[in-house]
Design a protein around this motif. Structure first.
Motif, mmCIF file in Angstrom:
data_model
loop_
_atom_site.group_PDB
_atom_site.id
_atom_site.type_symbol
_atom_site.label_atom_id
_atom_site.label_comp_id
_atom_site.label_asym_id
_atom_site.label_seq_id
_atom_site.Cartn_x
_atom_site.Cartn_y
_atom_site.Cartn_z
ATOM 1 N N PHE A 101 13.070 11.842 6.885
ATOM 2 C CA PHE A 101 13.376 10.666 7.689
ATOM 3 C C PHE A 101 14.885 10.446 7.856
ATOM 4 O O PHE A 101 15.298 9.344 8.184
ATOM 5 N N GLU A 102 15.664 11.487 7.646
ATOM 6 C CA GLU A 102 17.123 11.337 7.754
ATOM 7 C C GLU A 102 17.545 10.884 9.141
ATOM 8 O O GLU A 102 18.523 10.152 9.296
ATOM 9 N N ARG A 103 16.800 11.331 10.169
ATOM 10 C CA ARG A 103 17.193 10.990 11.539
ATOM 11 C C ARG A 103 16.286 9.935 12.163
ATOM 12 O O ARG A 103 16.295 9.743 13.369
ATOM 13 N N ASP A 104 15.481 9.293 11.378
ATOM 14 C CA ASP A 104 14.571 8.269 11.904
ATOM 15 C C ASP A 104 15.327 6.957 12.088
ATOM 16 O O ASP A 104 15.669 6.278 11.121
ATOM 17 N N GLU A 105 15.605 6.599 13.357
ATOM 18 C CA GLU A 105 16.396 5.406 13.648
ATOM 19 C C GLU A 105 15.698 4.137 13.190
ATOM 20 O O GLU A 105 16.329 3.184 12.746
ATOM 21 N N GLY A 106 14.351 4.128 13.316
ATOM 22 C CA GLY A 106 13.613 2.941 12.898
ATOM 23 C C GLY A 106 13.776 2.672 11.423
ATOM 24 O O GLY A 106 13.937 1.515 10.997
ATOM 25 N N LEU A 107 13.740 3.714 10.603
ATOM 26 C CA LEU A 107 13.903 3.552 9.160
ATOM 27 C C LEU A 107 15.337 3.151 8.816
ATOM 28 O O LEU A 107 15.565 2.341 7.906
ATOM 29 N N TYR A 127 0.860 -1.899 11.640
ATOM 30 C CA TYR A 127 1.516 -2.670 12.705
ATOM 31 C C TYR A 127 2.947 -2.197 12.915
ATOM 32 O O TYR A 127 3.394 -2.030 14.038
ATOM 33 N N ASP A 128 3.662 -1.978 11.829
ATOM 34 C CA ASP A 128 5.046 -1.497 11.920
ATOM 35 C C ASP A 128 5.019 0.012 12.172
ATOM 36 O O ASP A 128 4.488 0.774 11.360
ATOM 37 N N PRO A 129 5.562 0.469 13.289
ATOM 38 C CA PRO A 129 5.519 1.909 13.598
ATOM 39 C C PRO A 129 6.207 2.771 12.547
ATOM 40 O O PRO A 129 5.811 3.918 12.334
ATOM 41 N N VAL A 130 7.227 2.229 11.884
ATOM 42 C CA VAL A 130 7.893 2.984 10.822
ATOM 43 C C VAL A 130 6.916 3.231 9.672
ATOM 44 O O VAL A 130 6.829 4.328 9.124
ATOM 45 N N HIS A 131 6.143 2.209 9.330
ATOM 46 C CA HIS A 131 5.153 2.366 8.264
ATOM 47 C C HIS A 131 4.102 3.407 8.654
ATOM 48 O O HIS A 131 3.639 4.184 7.816
ATOM 49 N N GLY A 132 3.733 3.402 9.932
ATOM 50 C CA GLY A 132 2.781 4.400 10.403
ATOM 51 C C GLY A 132 3.331 5.807 10.255
ATOM 52 O O GLY A 132 2.603 6.726 9.843
ATOM 53 N N PHE A 150 0.827 -1.206 0.000
ATOM 54 C CA PHE A 150 0.000 0.000 0.000
ATOM 55 C C PHE A 150 0.865 1.260 0.000
ATOM 56 O O PHE A 150 0.618 2.196 -0.767
ATOM 57 N N LEU A 151 1.880 1.295 0.866
ATOM 58 C CA LEU A 151 2.725 2.485 0.942
ATOM 59 C C LEU A 151 3.456 2.729 -0.373
ATOM 60 O O LEU A 151 3.601 3.874 -0.819
ATOM 61 N N GLY A 152 3.919 1.652 -1.004
ATOM 62 C CA GLY A 152 4.598 1.807 -2.286
ATOM 63 C C GLY A 152 3.679 2.407 -3.322
ATOM 64 O O GLY A 152 4.054 3.332 -4.061
ATOM 65 N N ALA A 153 2.447 1.912 -3.393
ATOM 66 C CA ALA A 153 1.474 2.444 -4.348
ATOM 67 C C ALA A 153 1.127 3.895 -4.028
ATOM 68 O O ALA A 153 0.956 4.723 -4.934
#
Length: 496
Positions: free
Chosen positions: A84-90, A54-59, A30-33
């Motif tokens: 998202f340069e500083r997003d540790e989860g990503l 479910y995945d907080p990064v996806h949220g 879904f996110l890709g689309a």
């Protein structure tokens, strides 16, 4: 999908796993689309939230994309990379390369809403599991003083919230969403020609003061016996139900555009008595004559025709006497879930019971009831009209017009209510002062009665969102019907 796009996945059919049901590949698809085709957002925006992933990064990716799209900007891997340069989860799952992979592996945009539905459905399942665990724990830990029916009502309340909003609790609302709701309300008032942002009461003069009935508001309608408060509440409920119009949405649900579905809790009168009043309202035939059978063949046919015409009005009546506030709330939730709900009317407040056997006084019980009704109005997002008795001190004053201090067992009634309305008919008191017939005083009394017999006053003693004041309306005691004075000039000379 590439290796980078298949981290920690567990499907909903993995019944033996302790991992809550989720589908990471559906989230990725879904996110890709969405990043590939931003217009997809507008097809899911009404029901898909960042908290459903479910995945907080996806949220967080969905939330960031949502903000950009709502601002009219492009949301793709390049734009989101900087955010998202500083997003540790990503970073842990590939950083900016992960965003690029989402777009590269994107499915056909036409299939995106189906992937979103999978994400949404699994989020509901996880919330349902949480609620089930909480219900089990509460039932196991409940003390002897906690009645089982109270636990059931609490469980039903949680399930209703899940069914309505797709989340176990509402939580914080972003300021931007609150602003959007405010603009939507102003737009509704503008489209109606100004002055009316809520549901019409059916009385133009009252609508002009209140702006209509607003979702989440608690309105107290009070008066002494025989003043007509039940009649006014019934007229409003009938008007709202008769004017019901709704649009069919793509997901099969209906959105009210005018009038509404009404739930009427008649704790004093039976459903049959209430229906007789409505037939009298609609046909113009005296309700007293209908009950006594004093009607002719033509009037009987009028009544049959009226029943055919109004029987499909979305007005639902519950005439259970002495209903508890918990049971009332549970039935209102059930009605909204099954048929929709746009207005609740309760006749009357002092007949509702509570489950709190430890309350020291009736005042405390009524306070608990009004607080619960206000909470219910907010939870269901509908206006609630609750009728209330007034104390006898009104009769002891020379000026019989009711005041806020006259509210019986007031407690927090005035505090919790968004608006307090009083019904007052001067003719009720004047009628009991009839002088001896044949005297000059009697002739003067007849003139006064002729002037005011078919008039009433609705006094707005409190209004949280507008001015206080009063409006004069017409009242037909034969039909127990309130209407605008301008529409009923025939009432001016109707006393005999």
């Amino acid at each position: 999908m590439t290796a980078e796009l298949t981290h920690h996945d567990a499907g909903p059919d993995d019944r033996h796993s302790l991992t809550p049901p989720h589908n990471i590949e559906a989230e990725q698809a879904f996110l890709g689309a969405l990043l590939y085709e931003n217009d997809i957002f507008h097809r899911v925006a009404d029901w898909l939230r960042a908290t459903h992933f479910y995945d907080p990064v996806h949220g967080r990716i969905y939330e960031a994309a949502t903000k950009l799209i709502q601002q009219g900007q492009l949301a793709d891997a390049v734009v989101l990379k900087n955010r998202f340069e500083r997003d540790e989860g990503l970073k842990e799952i590939g950083g900016s390369v992960y965003l690029a992979d989402l777009m590269r592996e994107a499915p056909d945009p036409a299939a995106a809403p189906e992937y979103a539905r999978i994400v949404y459905d699994l989020a509901l399942r996880r919330a349902l599991i949480t609620i089930g665990s909480e219900i089990t724990k509460t039932a196991m830990d409940a003390g002897v003083e906690d009645e089982a029916k109270n636990l059931i009502e609490s469980a039903e309340r949680s399930l209703f919230r899940l069914a309505e909003s797709g989340a176990a609790s509402k939580g914080f609302m972003p300021f931007a969403q609150a602003l959007g709701d405010s603009v939507a309300m102003a737009e509704a008032a503008y489209k109606r020609g100004g002055g009316l942002s809520g549901t019409s009461t059916g009385l133009k003069t009252l609508d002009a003061k209140l702006g209509g009935l607003h979702p989440s508001d608690l309105l107290i309608l009070a008066g002494r016996p025989s003043m007509g408060k039940t009649a006014l509440a019934t007229n409003i409920a009938f008007s709202v139900a008769r004017n019901y119009k709704a649009d069919e949405l793509a997901d099969g649900t209906r959105k009210t555009v005018e009038g509404g579905v009404v739930g009427f809790f008649s704790l004093e009168m039976s459903g049959e008595q209430l229906a007789t009043r409505l037939i009298a309202d609609y046909t113009g035939i005296s309700g007293y004559h209908i009950r006594q059978g004093r009607i002719d063949a033509a009037q009987y046919e009028d009544i049959r025709d009226a029943v055919e015409q109004i029987q499909d009005c979305p007005l639902y009546i519950d005439d259970t006497g002495g209903i508890s506030i918990g049971a009332l709330a549970a039935r209102a939730r059930r009605l909204k879930r099954m048929h929709g709900l746009d207005l609740i009317v309760i006749d009357y407040l002092q007949l509702i019971t509570t489950s709190n056997s430890r309350a020291d006084s009736r005042v405390q019980e009524v306070s608990e009831i009004t607080q619960s009704l206000k909470a219910l109005a907010k939870e269901l997002d509908v206006p609630v009209i609750a009728l209330s008795q007034l104390s006898r001190q009104v009769e002891q004053r020379e000026d019989k017009k009711p005041q806020l201090s006259d509210l019986r067992e007031s407690g927090s009634i005035e505090q919790d209510a968004d608006a307090v309305l009083f019904v007052y008919r001067e003719a009720y008191y004047l009628e009991r002062l009839e002088p001896r017939e044949g005297t000059e005083e009697h002739l003067k009394w007849e003139d006064e009665m002729r002037e005011i017999r078919n008039q009433a006053e609705v006094i707005i003693g409190k209004q949280r969102h507008g001015p206080i004041g009063s409006v004069k309306v017409a009242f037909d005691p034969e039909r127990t019907k309130f209407s605008d004075l301008e529409d009923t000039g025939r009432y001016d000379n109707n006393y005999d």
